[in-house]
Design a protein around this motif. Structure first.
Motif, mmCIF file in Angstrom:
data_model
loop_
_atom_site.group_PDB
_atom_site.id
_atom_site.type_symbol
_atom_site.label_atom_id
_atom_site.label_comp_id
_atom_site.label_asym_id
_atom_site.label_seq_id
_atom_site.Cartn_x
_atom_site.Cartn_y
_atom_site.Cartn_z
ATOM 1 N N LEU A 251 0.816 -1.205 0.000
ATOM 2 C CA LEU A 251 0.000 0.000 0.000
ATOM 3 C C LEU A 251 0.857 1.264 0.000
ATOM 4 N N SER A 252 0.275 2.357 -0.449
ATOM 5 C CA SER A 252 0.928 3.656 -0.287
ATOM 6 C C SER A 252 1.168 3.886 1.202
ATOM 7 N N GLY A 253 2.357 4.296 1.566
ATOM 8 C CA GLY A 253 2.678 4.542 2.972
ATOM 9 C C GLY A 253 3.114 3.304 3.732
ATOM 10 N N SER A 254 3.205 2.167 3.028
ATOM 11 C CA SER A 254 3.633 0.941 3.726
ATOM 12 C C SER A 254 5.128 0.993 4.040
ATOM 13 N N GLY A 255 5.878 1.747 3.226
ATOM 14 C CA GLY A 255 7.313 1.894 3.506
ATOM 15 C C GLY A 255 8.225 1.380 2.404
ATOM 16 N N THR B 224 11.060 4.020 1.563
ATOM 17 C CA THR B 224 11.928 4.175 2.739
ATOM 18 C C THR B 224 12.788 2.932 2.918
ATOM 19 N N LEU B 225 12.160 1.769 2.792
ATOM 20 C CA LEU B 225 12.882 0.508 2.978
ATOM 21 C C LEU B 225 13.887 0.283 1.855
ATOM 22 N N ALA B 226 13.471 0.525 0.615
ATOM 23 C CA ALA B 226 14.375 0.305 -0.522
ATOM 24 C C ALA B 226 15.635 1.156 -0.371
ATOM 25 N N HIS B 227 15.474 2.391 0.043
ATOM 26 C CA HIS B 227 16.648 3.258 0.179
ATOM 27 C C HIS B 227 17.503 2.871 1.396
ATOM 28 N N ALA B 228 16.875 2.357 2.430
ATOM 29 C CA ALA B 228 17.648 1.868 3.588
ATOM 30 C C ALA B 228 18.471 0.642 3.177
#
Ligand SMILES: Nc1ncnc2c1ncn2[C@@H]1O[C@H](COP(=O)(O)OP(=O)(O)OP(=O)(O)O)[C@@H](O)[C@H]1O
Ligand SMILES: [Mg+2]
Length: 202
Positions: free
Chosen positions: A37-41, A44-48
């Motif tokens: 979902l949108s906002g699931s992360g 953010t996770l891919a870049h981490a």
């Protein structure tokens, strides 16, 4: 379904193979496909994960939804047909990245199971890692990092996944990561550990 328009085209293979490139880079070319979902992360996770891979000496590249819609896919909207074409192109591009030896990571809602399966079929066996970034809708909605759920609830955005457009959960994802239960650090480690376990990175 995209039709084959051109005729009289012939595949040209070079002398340097995917294996040669992988030996040079000391990693396997793979696709890590984040969906949720949108906002699931996903972003953010891919870049981490990208940061952790970089520190480990691995080259990766994140293909991120909104960024791609600014360029390669700027002529596509959010109708079912356009979403399908959006994902088809990303599947093809990420396969090219993987063939080049790079770890391609895609961060798209990619709500349709069939579209994700088609992307998987392009990539050699074992080289497509589907990561279901799972989160309850109410958590995603409370995060609302882009204010999109608010707009969707107000009727300002139509066909918003989870609100008035479907999200088809993966049935056989390689990884399911609930980002409402795991910290970002722990979530990224789940991905890195999987890659090490499968000998895709050292
Ligand atoms: N474990 C976690 N992993 C990733 N994000 C997390 C985690 N815990 C909390 N978050 C937060 O959740 C939000 C996720 O937003 P993000 O933009 O990454 O979502 P997205 O899935 O890429 O959405 P979109 O499809 O709209 O691009 C961020 O505010 C992030 O800080
Ligand atoms: Mg994102």
């Amino acid at each position: 379904m995209a039709e084959q328009k051109a005729t009289n085209i012939t595949w040209h293979s070079g002398a340097i193979t995917n294996e040669d490139r992988e030996r040079l880079l000391n990693q396997k070319g793979i696709v890590i496909w984040y969906t949720g979902l949108s906002g699931s992360g996903k972003s953010t996770l891919a870049h981490a994960v990208e940061e952790k891979l970089f520190e480990n000496g691995n080259i990766s590249y994140v293909l991120d939804g909104d960024n791609i819609r600014h360029g390669l896919n700027k002529n596509l909207g959010f109708s079912p047909a356009d979403r399908e074409e959006n994902i088809r192109r990303i599947g093809e591009v990420s396969n090219l990245f993987a063939d080049s030896g790079v770890i391609a990571m895609t961060a798209f809602i990619s709500p349709y199971r069939g579209d994700r399966d088609k992307a998987r079929e392009l990539v050699p066996e074992g080289r497509f890692i589907e990561v279901y970034v799972k989160v309850p809708l109410d958590v995603a909605e409370s995060r609302d990092p882009k204010g999109l759920y608010k707009k969707a609830r107000a009727g300002e955005i139509k066909e918003f996944t989870g609100i008035d457009a479907p999200y088809e959960e993966p049935l056989n994802a390689e990884l399911v990561i609930d980002t409402s239960e795991h910290s970002l650090e722990a979530s990224a480690d789940i991905v890195i550990n999987y890659l090490k376990e499968k000998s895709l990175i050292n």
